[in-house]
Write a protein that holds these residues in place. Structure first.
Motif, PDB file in Angstrom:
ATOM      1  N   HIS A   1       0.813  -1.222   0.000  1.00 19.77           N
ATOM      2  CA  HIS A   1       0.000   0.000   0.000  1.00 19.77           C
ATOM      3  C   HIS A   1       0.849   1.275   0.000  1.00 19.77           C
ATOM      4  CE1 HIS A   1      -3.203  -2.820   0.915  1.00 19.77           C
ATOM      5  NE2 HIS A   1      -4.033  -1.869   0.532  1.00 19.77           N
ATOM      6  N   ILE A   2       1.766   1.358  -0.967  1.00 19.04           N
ATOM      7  CA  ILE A   2       2.609   2.548  -1.077  1.00 19.04           C
ATOM      8  C   ILE A   2       1.864   3.611  -1.886  1.00 19.04           C
ATOM      9  CG2 ILE A   2       4.759   3.446  -2.071  1.00 19.04           C
ATOM     10  CD1 ILE A   2       5.742   1.560  -0.127  1.00 19.04           C
ATOM     11  N   SER A   3       1.841   4.818  -1.355  1.00 24.23           N
ATOM     12  CA  SER A   3       1.232   5.944  -2.084  1.00 24.23           C
ATOM     13  C   SER A   3       2.098   7.192  -1.919  1.00 24.23           C
ATOM     14  CB  SER A   3      -0.159   6.270  -1.545  1.00 24.23           C
ATOM     15  OG  SER A   3      -1.045   5.216  -1.746  1.00 24.23           O
ATOM     16  N   PHE A   4       2.420   7.845  -3.012  1.00 25.23           N
ATOM     17  CA  PHE A   4       3.084   9.152  -2.955  1.00 25.23           C
ATOM     18  C   PHE A   4       3.061   9.751  -4.354  1.00 25.23           C
ATOM     19  CE2 PHE A   4       6.494   6.230  -4.039  1.00 25.23           C
ATOM     20  CZ  PHE A   4       7.224   6.907  -5.003  1.00 25.23           C
ATOM     21  N   SER A   5       3.425  11.009  -4.465  1.00 19.42           N
ATOM     22  CA  SER A   5       3.486  11.604  -5.795  1.00 19.42           C
ATOM     23  C   SER A   5       4.751  12.453  -5.926  1.00 19.42           C
ATOM     24  CB  SER A   5       2.241  12.452  -6.071  1.00 19.42           C
ATOM     25  OG  SER A   5       2.145  13.460  -5.099  1.00 19.42           O
ATOM     26  N   VAL A   6       5.151  12.687  -7.165  1.00 20.53           N
ATOM     27  CA  VAL A   6       6.357  13.470  -7.452  1.00 20.53           C
ATOM     28  C   VAL A   6       5.966  14.621  -8.369  1.00 20.53           C
ATOM     29  CG1 VAL A   6       8.658  13.406  -8.491  1.00 20.53           C
ATOM     30  CG2 VAL A   6       7.806  11.407  -7.264  1.00 20.53           C
ATOM     31  N   GLU A   7       6.323  15.830  -7.971  1.00 20.51           N
ATOM     32  CA  GLU A   7       5.972  17.015  -8.779  1.00 20.51           C
ATOM     33  C   GLU A   7       7.135  17.385  -9.699  1.00 20.51           C
ATOM     34  OE1 GLU A   7       2.918  18.189  -8.386  1.00 20.51           O
ATOM     35  OE2 GLU A   7       2.522  16.892  -6.669  1.00 20.51           O
ATOM     36  N   LYS A   8       6.831  18.168 -10.730  1.00 23.04           N
ATOM     37  CA  LYS A   8       7.864  18.620 -11.671  1.00 23.04           C
ATOM     38  C   LYS A   8       8.967  19.382 -10.923  1.00 23.04           C
ATOM     39  CE  LYS A   8       8.378  21.294 -15.931  1.00 23.04           C
ATOM     40  NZ  LYS A   8       9.384  20.417 -16.496  1.00 23.04           N
ATOM     41  N   GLY A   9      10.209  19.034 -11.211  1.00 18.61           N
ATOM     42  CA  GLY A   9      11.351  19.729 -10.602  1.00 18.61           C
ATOM     43  C   GLY A   9      11.794  19.153  -9.266  1.00 18.61           C
ATOM     44  N   ASP A  10      11.034  18.176  -8.746  1.00 15.98           N
ATOM     45  CA  ASP A  10      11.417  17.547  -7.464  1.00 15.98           C
ATOM     46  C   ASP A  10      12.756  16.813  -7.607  1.00 15.98           C
ATOM     47  OD1 ASP A  10       9.245  18.381  -6.094  1.00 15.98           O
ATOM     48  OD2 ASP A  10       8.247  16.434  -5.939  1.00 15.98           O
ATOM     49  N   PHE A  11      13.467  16.750  -6.497  1.00 16.55           N
ATOM     50  CA  PHE A  11      14.647  15.881  -6.404  1.00 16.55           C
ATOM     51  C   PHE A  11      14.341  14.974  -5.221  1.00 16.55           C
ATOM     52  CE2 PHE A  11      19.524  15.983  -7.011  1.00 16.55           C
ATOM     53  CZ  PHE A  11      19.636  14.664  -6.631  1.00 16.55           C
ATOM     54  N   LEU A  12      13.720  13.840  -5.522  1.00 18.35           N
ATOM     55  CA  LEU A  12      13.239  12.948  -4.468  1.00 18.35           C
ATOM     56  C   LEU A  12      14.258  11.863  -4.157  1.00 18.35           C
ATOM     57  CD1 LEU A  12      10.895  11.803  -2.631  1.00 18.35           C
ATOM     58  CD2 LEU A  12      10.201  10.469  -4.635  1.00 18.35           C
ATOM     59  N   GLY A  13      14.669  11.782  -2.904  1.00 16.83           N
ATOM     60  CA  GLY A  13      15.557  10.703  -2.472  1.00 16.83           C
ATOM     61  C   GLY A  13      14.728   9.634  -1.779  1.00 16.83           C
ATOM     62  N   ILE A  14      14.842   8.402  -2.255  1.00 14.57           N
ATOM     63  CA  ILE A  14      14.109   7.302  -1.609  1.00 14.57           C
ATOM     64  C   ILE A  14      15.110   6.502  -0.793  1.00 14.57           C
ATOM     65  CG2 ILE A  14      12.788   5.186  -1.996  1.00 14.57           C
ATOM     66  CD1 ILE A  14      11.536   6.463  -4.407  1.00 14.57           C
ATOM     67  N   ILE A  15      14.860   6.415   0.509  1.00 13.08           N
ATOM     68  CA  ILE A  15      15.792   5.667   1.347  1.00 13.08           C
ATOM     69  C   ILE A  15      15.084   4.459   1.957  1.00 13.08           C
ATOM     70  CG2 ILE A  15      17.382   7.548   1.880  1.00 13.08           C
ATOM     71  CD1 ILE A  15      15.932   7.984   4.484  1.00 13.08           C
ATOM     72  N   GLY A  16      15.889   3.451   2.247  1.00 16.68           N
ATOM     73  CA  GLY A  16      15.360   2.227   2.852  1.00 16.68           C
ATOM     74  C   GLY A  16      16.464   1.203   2.885  1.00 16.68           C
ATOM     75  N   PRO A  17      16.389   0.272   3.847  1.00 15.64           N
ATOM     76  CA  PRO A  17      17.454  -0.737   3.941  1.00 15.64           C
ATOM     77  C   PRO A  17      17.388  -1.732   2.788  1.00 15.64           C
ATOM     78  CG  PRO A  17      15.697  -1.221   5.498  1.00 15.64           C
ATOM     79  CD  PRO A  17      15.347   0.086   4.863  1.00 15.64           C
TER      80      PRO A  17
END
Lengths: 261, 277
Positions: free
Chosen positions: A22-38
């Motif tokens: 049940h993963i939910s998220f969104s990314v907007e134009k120009g974002d620099f999204l870092g996804i972290i996790g083990p």
């Protein structure tokens, strides 16, 4: 404005174990999204779902407003840099030849290839075999290959794992330039929390479930939240190893809802 | 004197066929070697042996039955590998042994074929008929343009299948197409070196060319050059020394391979000496 990526209630099971829940998220134009996790948190699986490599997930993923499972043409607007894999020294493709593979199905101008190679500062190596380059340089070749089709979105899956720190710094500088100077939206997964804190404008923490998604300073500037994330990740892994994954998901459901932006 | 042999019709046919085969085996072989499917040619040739036996058993022209059996088997095994995740080398082993088993059973049922089967096992380019030449040239006319059109897609799939998928390629379909091209190439080549030596045409020129350290297109060109030189030189030597052409062709290729290894090692040592000084 329509988000560039919209992930809605995505779940994926691998051999009855939940890789994504049940993963939910969104990314907007120009974002620099870092996804972290083990390790084993589902970062690569999430990217594979986002890119349509894995299709049998539940939930919905849309890129540029289009369902990825319905319209794969949207992939033309995306550059992808996978986890570093070793290229054999004898693999007979030069830097120029690899970069030219970034555009398939239509003609590509020589200048576009040269420009992408120059941007990643590998002009002197254009006629060298990719296998003869260092691992950091090889990843920059893959960036150049992704750039040659002038993507609006760049997805990078732990691109610097196993690369020495000097090469990592050069790589991070490259990502910053792409985001700031060229306005390319970047989604990037990493184990390196320090680098994510330094570079990313937004952060998503996952460990099969989404723990947090929001502004970078809201996560890294909140010690309690960071500590609670580490505990969440540790408990998640211990429960999975002892076969209690279902309980984990029940227990963390409320927690997720509280933190998802 | 040396060139007198080119006046004979059988020699013209054999040289033309051999060059055509050498070129497509090198091109297809480079992709197979880089996919780590070097023994795929060997396996397909053994399946073709089953197909040839079927042709000889039923009285149908053996190359046609070989084409049908080999293409169906290769596509089937590729699908099996994709759907069950059986390792590539294991699926090739299944292909190889089952083809040979079918051939052996058909031979035992019919009480044994003699001369025809022997020429398919060891090849004899000097005996190619006009029909064989036409089949080989048609194979070239199919394989080379298709590889040219799909060149970048094939290279990308070999480099990284996931990146190819993200580029929007239908990797499974392109792999199947390539398997069919490889199948028809190998069946057409059996006439040259036979079932038992087919791998040499696929593998040896390419691993030699890879040692030159050039890019993809140049490696392909070098491999073709080595292959064409080997078949022409091998046929000439076989004609004047009355030896089996398949043997002289393969030994020429292996000799070039060994010379290249020695030259490369000498170059590395010389460079080390220069650096030390």
């Amino acid at each position: 404005m329509q988000p560039i990526i919209k992930v809605e209630k995505v779940s994926y099971y691998y051999d009855s174990f939940p890789s994504l829940d049940h993963i939910s998220f969104s990314v907007e134009k120009g974002d620099f999204l870092g996804i972290i996790g083990p390790n084993g948190a589902g970062k690569t699986t999430l990217f594979q779902c986002m890119l349509g490599i894995v299709k049998n997930f539940s939930g919905e993923i849309s890129l540029f407003g289009t369902d990825i499972r319905q319209n794969r043409k949207v992939l033309q607007r995306i550059g992808y840099v996978p986890q570093k894999k070793s290229v054999e020294q004898t693999f007979p493709a030069t830097v120029s030849e690899i970069v030219s593979l970034g555009v398939i199905g239509r003609d590509i101008k020589r200048e576009s290839i040269e420009s992408a190679i120059e941007f990643v500062e590998l002009g002197a190596y254009r006629n060298k075999r990719i296998g003869e380059l260092s691992e950091g340089q090889q990843q920059r070749v893959i960036i150049a290959k992704a750039l040659v089709k002038q993507p609006e979105l760049l997805i990078l899956d732990e691109p610097t794992t196993g690369i020495d720190s000097a090469a990592q710094d050069k790589f991070y500088d490259l990502l910053t330039r792409l985001n700031k100077d060229r306005g390319i939206t970047i989604v990037w997964s990493s184990h390196d929390m320090n680098a994510v804190e330094k570079l990313a404008s937004k952060v998503a923490c996952i460990d099969r479930k989404l723990f947090f998604h929001g502004e970078s300073e809201d996560f890294f500037g909140n010690e309690e939240r960071m500590r609670s994330y580490v505990e969440f990740a540790m408990q998640s892994h211990m429960n999975l190893h002892f076969g209690k994954s279902k309980n984990l998901h029940d227990n963390t459901e409320k927690k997720n809802d509280a933190h998802v932006v | 004197m040396l060139f007198d042999l080119f006046q004979y019709g059988f020699m013209q046919r054999s040289l033309l066929s051999a060059i055509a085969i050498a070129v497509i085996c090198s091109i297809v072989g480079l992709f197979l070697v880089l996919k780590r499917h070097s023994l795929f040619g060997d396996a397909l040739a053994h399946v073709a042996f089953g197909g040839i036996s079927l042709g000889l058993f039923t009285g149908i022209y053996p190359l046609w039955t070989a084409y049908i059996v080999a293409i169906l088997s290769a596509v089937g095994v590729n699908k099996l590998r994709e759907s069950t995740k059986i390792p590539a080398d294991s699926s090739i082993a299944v292909l190889l042994t089952s083809g040979l088993a079918i051939g052996v059973i058909l031979i035992s049922i019919s009480g044994g074929f003699t001369l025809n089967l022997f020429s398919f096992l060891f090849g004899n380019i000097l005996l190619v008929s006009v029909e064989d030449v036409i089949i080989i040239l048609i194979t070239d006319a199919i394989v080379i343009p298709v590889i040219y059109v799909f060149y970048k897609k094939l290279v990308l799939i070999i480099f990284d299948e996931n990146q190819a998928k993200v580029s929007g390629l239908n990797v499974s379909w392109i792999n199947t197409l390539f398997i069919i091209l490889a199948s028809i190439t190998i069946i057409a080549s059996i006439r040259l070196v036979g079932v038992l030596l087919i791998s040499s045409l696929i593998v040896v020129p390419n691993i030699t060319a890879l040692m030159f350290g050039k890019g993809f297109k140049k490696t392909m060109f070098i491999s073709c050059a080595i292959s064409v030189f080997s078949v022409v030189f091998g046929i000439i030597v076989s004609y004047y020394s009355n030896l089996a052409p398949s043997g002289t062709i393969v030994l020429t290729m292996v000799s070039i391979f060994l010379v290249t290894i020695i030259a490369k090692n000498m170059k590395i040592r010389l460079n080390k000496i220069t650096v030390t000084k």
